[in-house]
Design a protein around this motif. Structure first.
Motif, PDB file in Angstrom:
ATOM      1  N   THR A 246       0.861  -1.179   0.000  1.00 18.51           N
ATOM      2  CA  THR A 246       0.000   0.000   0.000  1.00 18.51           C
ATOM      3  C   THR A 246       0.902   1.234   0.000  1.00 18.51           C
ATOM      4  O   THR A 246       2.128   1.124  -0.012  1.00 18.51           O
ATOM      5  N   ASP A 247       0.304   2.425   0.040  1.00 20.54           N
ATOM      6  CA  ASP A 247       1.106   3.646  -0.127  1.00 20.54           C
ATOM      7  C   ASP A 247       1.544   4.291   1.190  1.00 20.54           C
ATOM      8  O   ASP A 247       2.150   5.358   1.189  1.00 20.54           O
ATOM      9  N   GLY A 248       1.271   3.640   2.317  1.00 22.87           N
ATOM     10  CA  GLY A 248       1.557   4.259   3.612  1.00 22.87           C
ATOM     11  C   GLY A 248       3.030   4.516   3.872  1.00 22.87           C
ATOM     12  O   GLY A 248       3.391   5.538   4.467  1.00 22.87           O
ATOM     13  N   PHE A 249       3.888   3.590   3.433  1.00 22.73           N
ATOM     14  CA  PHE A 249       5.332   3.751   3.678  1.00 22.73           C
ATOM     15  C   PHE A 249       5.869   4.936   2.885  1.00 22.73           C
ATOM     16  O   PHE A 249       6.546   5.820   3.430  1.00 22.73           O
ATOM     17  N   GLN A 250       5.574   4.980   1.586  1.00 26.15           N
ATOM     18  CA  GLN A 250       6.119   6.043   0.727  1.00 26.15           C
ATOM     19  C   GLN A 250       5.604   7.419   1.117  1.00 26.15           C
ATOM     20  O   GLN A 250       6.270   8.424   0.891  1.00 26.15           O
ATOM     21  N   ASP A 251       4.395   7.472   1.686  1.00 24.12           N
ATOM     22  CA  ASP A 251       3.781   8.760   2.031  1.00 24.12           C
ATOM     23  C   ASP A 251       4.177   9.271   3.420  1.00 24.12           C
ATOM     24  O   ASP A 251       3.742  10.353   3.832  1.00 24.12           O
ATOM     25  N   GLN A 252       4.992   8.502   4.144  1.00 23.79           N
ATOM     26  CA  GLN A 252       5.364   8.908   5.498  1.00 23.79           C
ATOM     27  C   GLN A 252       6.276  10.140   5.468  1.00 23.79           C
ATOM     28  O   GLN A 252       7.258  10.187   4.732  1.00 23.79           O
ATOM     29  N   PHE A 253       5.942  11.115   6.299  1.00 22.75           N
ATOM     30  CA  PHE A 253       6.771  12.318   6.415  1.00 22.75           C
ATOM     31  C   PHE A 253       7.893  12.089   7.422  1.00 22.75           C
ATOM     32  O   PHE A 253       7.723  11.426   8.444  1.00 22.75           O
TER      33      PHE A 253
ATOM     34  N   PHE B 181       8.729  10.039   2.077  1.00 21.43           N
ATOM     35  CA  PHE B 181       9.762   9.057   1.755  1.00 21.43           C
ATOM     36  C   PHE B 181       9.827   8.821   0.241  1.00 21.43           C
ATOM     37  O   PHE B 181      10.909   8.757  -0.333  1.00 21.43           O
ATOM     38  N   LYS B 182       8.679   8.694  -0.383  1.00 14.82           N
ATOM     39  CA  LYS B 182       8.496   8.569  -1.839  1.00 14.82           C
ATOM     40  C   LYS B 182       8.919   7.198  -2.391  1.00 14.82           C
ATOM     41  O   LYS B 182       9.824   6.543  -1.871  1.00 14.82           O
ATOM     42  N   PRO B 183       8.235   6.761  -3.482  1.00 16.51           N
ATOM     43  CA  PRO B 183       8.505   5.438  -4.067  1.00 16.51           C
ATOM     44  C   PRO B 183       9.944   5.237  -4.527  1.00 16.51           C
ATOM     45  O   PRO B 183      10.494   4.152  -4.367  1.00 16.51           O
ATOM     46  N   ALA B 184      10.560   6.259  -5.132  1.00 15.95           N
ATOM     47  CA  ALA B 184      11.921   6.091  -5.660  1.00 15.95           C
ATOM     48  C   ALA B 184      12.898   5.722  -4.543  1.00 15.95           C
ATOM     49  O   ALA B 184      13.760   4.845  -4.720  1.00 15.95           O
ATOM     50  N   ARG B 185      12.784   6.391  -3.392  1.00 15.83           N
ATOM     51  CA  ARG B 185      13.679   6.087  -2.265  1.00 15.83           C
ATOM     52  C   ARG B 185      13.399   4.689  -1.719  1.00 15.83           C
ATOM     53  O   ARG B 185      14.317   3.969  -1.317  1.00 15.83           O
ATOM     54  N   PHE B 186      12.126   4.300  -1.718  1.00 17.93           N
ATOM     55  CA  PHE B 186      11.770   2.974  -1.226  1.00 17.93           C
ATOM     56  C   PHE B 186      12.327   1.892  -2.160  1.00 17.93           C
ATOM     57  O   PHE B 186      12.805   0.850  -1.702  1.00 17.93           O
TER      58      PHE B 186
ATOM     59  N   GLN C 231      15.068  -8.520   5.757  1.00 17.50           N
ATOM     60  CA  GLN C 231      14.524  -7.415   4.970  1.00 17.50           C
ATOM     61  C   GLN C 231      13.440  -6.682   5.760  1.00 17.50           C
ATOM     62  O   GLN C 231      13.415  -5.446   5.797  1.00 17.50           O
ATOM     63  N   LYS C 232      12.544  -7.443   6.360  1.00 12.59           N
ATOM     64  CA  LYS C 232      11.459  -6.832   7.139  1.00 12.59           C
ATOM     65  C   LYS C 232      12.011  -5.910   8.220  1.00 12.59           C
ATOM     66  O   LYS C 232      11.542  -4.777   8.392  1.00 12.59           O
ATOM     67  N   GLN C 233      13.009  -6.394   8.959  1.00 15.66           N
ATOM     68  CA  GLN C 233      13.573  -5.605  10.048  1.00 15.66           C
ATOM     69  C   GLN C 233      14.268  -4.356   9.519  1.00 15.66           C
ATOM     70  O   GLN C 233      14.133  -3.266  10.098  1.00 15.66           O
ATOM     71  N   LEU C 234      14.974  -4.483   8.413  1.00 17.89           N
ATOM     72  CA  LEU C 234      15.674  -3.335   7.836  1.00 17.89           C
ATOM     73  C   LEU C 234      14.687  -2.287   7.315  1.00 17.89           C
ATOM     74  O   LEU C 234      14.910  -1.082   7.455  1.00 17.89           O
ATOM     75  N   ILE C 235      13.596  -2.747   6.720  1.00  9.14           N
ATOM     76  CA  ILE C 235      12.565  -1.820   6.232  1.00  9.14           C
ATOM     77  C   ILE C 235      11.906  -1.109   7.411  1.00  9.14           C
ATOM     78  O   ILE C 235      11.675   0.107   7.379  1.00  9.14           O
ATOM     79  N   GLN C 236      11.625  -1.863   8.459  1.00  4.55           N
ATOM     80  CA  GLN C 236      11.011  -1.268   9.654  1.00  4.55           C
ATOM     81  C   GLN C 236      11.945  -0.249  10.294  1.00  4.55           C
ATOM     82  O   GLN C 236      11.502   0.843  10.702  1.00  4.55           O
ATOM     83  N   ASN C 237      13.226  -0.576  10.365  1.00  8.32           N
ATOM     84  CA  ASN C 237      14.201   0.369  10.930  1.00  8.32           C
ATOM     85  C   ASN C 237      14.277   1.644  10.095  1.00  8.32           C
ATOM     86  O   ASN C 237      14.347   2.760  10.636  1.00  8.32           O
ATOM     87  N   ALA C 238      14.253   1.479   8.769  1.00 10.32           N
ATOM     88  CA  ALA C 238      14.313   2.643   7.886  1.00 10.32           C
ATOM     89  C   ALA C 238      13.088   3.534   8.079  1.00 10.32           C
ATOM     90  O   ALA C 238      13.198   4.766   8.067  1.00 10.32           O
ATOM     91  N   PHE C 239      11.940   2.904   8.276  1.00 11.16           N
ATOM     92  CA  PHE C 239      10.699   3.667   8.496  1.00 11.16           C
ATOM     93  C   PHE C 239      10.789   4.482   9.781  1.00 11.16           C
ATOM     94  O   PHE C 239      10.480   5.678   9.801  1.00 11.16           O
ATOM     95  N   GLU C 240      11.220   3.836  10.857  1.00 12.61           N
ATOM     96  CA  GLU C 240      11.310   4.524  12.146  1.00 12.61           C
ATOM     97  C   GLU C 240      12.361   5.621  12.121  1.00 12.61           C
ATOM     98  O   GLU C 240      12.157   6.701  12.690  1.00 12.61           O
ATOM     99  N   ASP C 241      13.507   5.361  11.473  1.00 15.34           N
ATOM    100  CA  ASP C 241      14.554   6.380  11.375  1.00 15.34           C
ATOM    101  C   ASP C 241      14.056   7.590  10.587  1.00 15.34           C
ATOM    102  O   ASP C 241      14.350   8.737  10.945  1.00 15.34           O
TER     103      ASP C 241
ATOM    104  N   ASN D 268      10.377  11.519  15.469  1.00 19.53           N
ATOM    105  CA  ASN D 268       9.322  11.834  16.431  1.00 19.53           C
ATOM    106  C   ASN D 268       8.024  12.315  15.773  1.00 19.53           C
ATOM    107  O   ASN D 268       7.072  12.662  16.471  1.00 19.53           O
ATOM    108  N   LEU D 269       7.996  12.357  14.448  1.00 25.95           N
ATOM    109  CA  LEU D 269       6.782  12.773  13.756  1.00 25.95           C
ATOM    110  C   LEU D 269       5.721  11.679  13.831  1.00 25.95           C
ATOM    111  O   LEU D 269       6.033  10.500  14.037  1.00 25.95           O
ATOM    112  N   ASP D 270       4.477  12.071  13.669  1.00 21.07           N
ATOM    113  CA  ASP D 270       3.377  11.110  13.713  1.00 21.07           C
ATOM    114  C   ASP D 270       3.372  10.245  12.460  1.00 21.07           C
ATOM    115  O   ASP D 270       3.730  10.709  11.366  1.00 21.07           O
ATOM    116  N   GLN D 271       2.961   8.992  12.615  1.00 22.33           N
ATOM    117  CA  GLN D 271       2.719   8.144  11.451  1.00 22.33           C
ATOM    118  C   GLN D 271       1.487   8.673  10.729  1.00 22.33           C
ATOM    119  O   GLN D 271       0.456   8.934  11.354  1.00 22.33           O
TER     120      GLN D 271
END
Length: 308
Positions: free
Chosen positions: A238-245, A260-265, A280-290, A294-297
């Motif tokens: 879905t688009d939630g990861f790419q749209d995260q600020f 974050f945008k699709p190209a970076r993902f 892969q899952k853990q690395l993607i999750q870490n990238a999302f949190e980094d 402190n911004l909201d999801q």
């Protein structure tokens, strides 16, 4: 002077008593209101937690996902307690060949939180009916029937309900000789990403630009068919990861962040493509949190990664 003070105190005594009575009354009213608010908050929280239990019951358990898709991961991060995103998995016999097919999807329903979760239950049920009741195994036909069921459900309401679902749906046939895997795929607004063995780029299969739901110009969904090799990677998202600020620097986050945008993902997925799926899952999750810091999801996140 003493007599004047005593006289003033005597005259003010009834007023002081009234003030004290009023203060006591205000405190009692405040406490009553506080108790009412706390009780309401508990009831709302209990209701939402119960809704989470119901929604969790429609999600395939991890052991079922691993049974059918051994080399895979599911990254599922609701924005709130319950979500508009969900993932779906079903297995069935191909009516033509009797081979077992694995159907898997990443789904994004209108909204998030409780309203999104309610839509997700309707859409999940429509997917199940399309496969179990109508015995469909073609990805495009499944989306056509799912859309029909969803629209019929919402038309039962007196209100004009415009809610619906975006989806990326794959039908996988692992029972192919010569180390090959047959894949058919259809999408409603959400794409399919493929990384073939040895490739250093992602092949993106574009979805049909229409939702599962009411739409001004409805067309049949396209079925894309591929012959892939075992070891190739596919991602349904879905688009939630790419749209995260967020951002790579504190200054980025301080200024409200950027998407974050699709190209970076895609760059991230290419950089970790040789890692085991759970890594892969853990690395993607870490990238999302980094990135988020402190911004909201901002939205629900649902990503399925599968090594064929």
């Amino acid at each position: 002077a003493i007599l004047v003070v005593l006289l003033i105190a005597f005259l003010l005594l009834p007023y002081s008593r009234k003030v004290l009575r009023d203060d006591d009354l205000k405190k009692k009213r405040f406490m009553q209101q506080k108790l009412i608010i706390e009780q309401s908050h508990r009831e709302i929280k209990d209701s939402i937690n119960y809704a989470k239990r119901i929604q969790s019951a429609i999600l395939p358990p991890s052991k079922i996902v691993k049974k059918y898709l051994e080399n895979s991961f599911v990254l599922y991060k609701p924005k709130d307690v319950v979500a508009g995103d969900f993932y779906w998995l079903e297995s069935l016999k191909d009516p033509k060949t009797s081979k077992e097919l694995i159907l898997v999807a990443s789904c994004d329903c209108t909204g998030h939180g409780v309203p999104g979760a309610m839509v997700s239950v309707i859409c999940n049920n429509a997917l199940n009916r399309s496969v179990r009741e109508y015995k469909l195994s073609n990805s495009g036909e499944i989306l056509d029937k799912t859309r029909q069921i969803v629209i019929e459900e919402f038309e039962k309401s007196d209100d004009d309900v415009q809610d619906g679902m975006d989806i990326s749906l794959a039908v996988i046939d692992f029972n192919v000789e010569n180390n090959k895997v047959n894949l058919s795929w259809s999408g409603a607004n959400n794409p399919l990403w493929i990384i073939k063995k040895g490739d250093s780029e992602i092949t993106e299969i574009k979805p049909d630009k229409q939702p599962i739901g009411k739409y001004d110009k409805i067309n049949k969904f396209t079925t894309h068919e591929f012959e892939l090799e075992k070891g190739d990677l596919i991602y349904l998202l879905t688009d939630g990861f790419q749209d995260q600020f967020g951002g790579e620097t504190a200054e980025d986050k301080l200024n409200g962040g950027k998407k974050f945008k699709p190209a970076r993902f895609k760059e991230l997925l290419l950089s970790i493509r040789n890692e085991p799926m759970e890594t892969q899952k853990q690395l993607i999750q870490n990238a999302f949190e980094d990135w988020k810091g402190n911004l909201d999801q901002v939205d629900d996140v649902c990503i399925l990664g599968i090594r064929l």
